[in-house]
Scaffold this active site. Sequence first.
Site, PDB file in Angstrom:
ATOM      1  N   ILE A  99       0.837  -1.200   0.000  1.00 52.50           N
ATOM      2  CA  ILE A  99       0.000   0.000   0.000  1.00 52.50           C
ATOM      3  C   ILE A  99       0.871   1.248   0.000  1.00 52.50           C
ATOM      4  O   ILE A  99       1.987   1.231   0.514  1.00 52.50           O
ATOM      5  CB  ILE A  99      -0.973  -0.029   1.221  1.00 52.50           C
ATOM      6  N   CYS A 100       0.345   2.307  -0.598  1.00 47.29           N
ATOM      7  CA  CYS A 100       0.957   3.630  -0.600  1.00 47.29           C
ATOM      8  C   CYS A 100       2.208   3.643  -1.473  1.00 47.29           C
ATOM      9  O   CYS A 100       2.134   3.385  -2.668  1.00 47.29           O
ATOM     10  CB  CYS A 100       1.241   4.061   0.840  1.00 47.29           C
ATOM     11  N   ALA A 101       3.368   3.918  -0.909  1.00 47.68           N
ATOM     12  CA  ALA A 101       4.621   3.911  -1.668  1.00 47.68           C
ATOM     13  C   ALA A 101       5.197   2.506  -1.808  1.00 47.68           C
ATOM     14  O   ALA A 101       6.023   2.252  -2.683  1.00 47.68           O
ATOM     15  CB  ALA A 101       5.652   4.816  -0.983  1.00 47.68           C
TER      16      ALA A 101
END
Length: 178
Positions: A99-101
């Site tokens: 998730i995210c980066a």
Amino acid sequence: MIYVFLAPGFEEIEAVAVVDILRRAHLQVMTVGVPDRVVRGSHGMVIAADLTAEEAGTDGLEMVILPGGMPGTLNLEHSQTVRAMIRFCAENNKKICAICAAPSVLGHMGLLRGKKATCFPGFENELEGAEFVRTPVCRDGDLITANGPGSAIPFALEIVAELCGKAQADALRAGMQC
């Protein structure tokens, strides 16, 4: 066994919300501190992980989850243990979630080629070989990605749906009022 890796600078919401929801689904989840058991998140929250990276093994491993955050994502990527666990999952048809980066780690490892994936805005070019999709959560085969902290609950519920079925995910969603 599901491992959620926590490296210094991890995004707290993406780790804690996911672990909480997976445990509500009665899944066997262990947090893994990289490299130490006590890990400070990107917003100063200190978490005592269940295991250290040195203690983690592949026996019974069915999924790895990478929370994002900075510099947590970079710290995960620099960990040989994390990379070995990701490779183990990829080579043994186990599930990989980020998730995210953190999907950037998978892109750099060449694991997104020919797959659909999402990430935090600005990391699209790090998803080497992937077809970037602008959705909060994306599932493609054994891979589940999400775009950021606000998607932590839908991300976790998608993981529950994958492992336990849509009915269990829907029951959790209703019980949590989301």
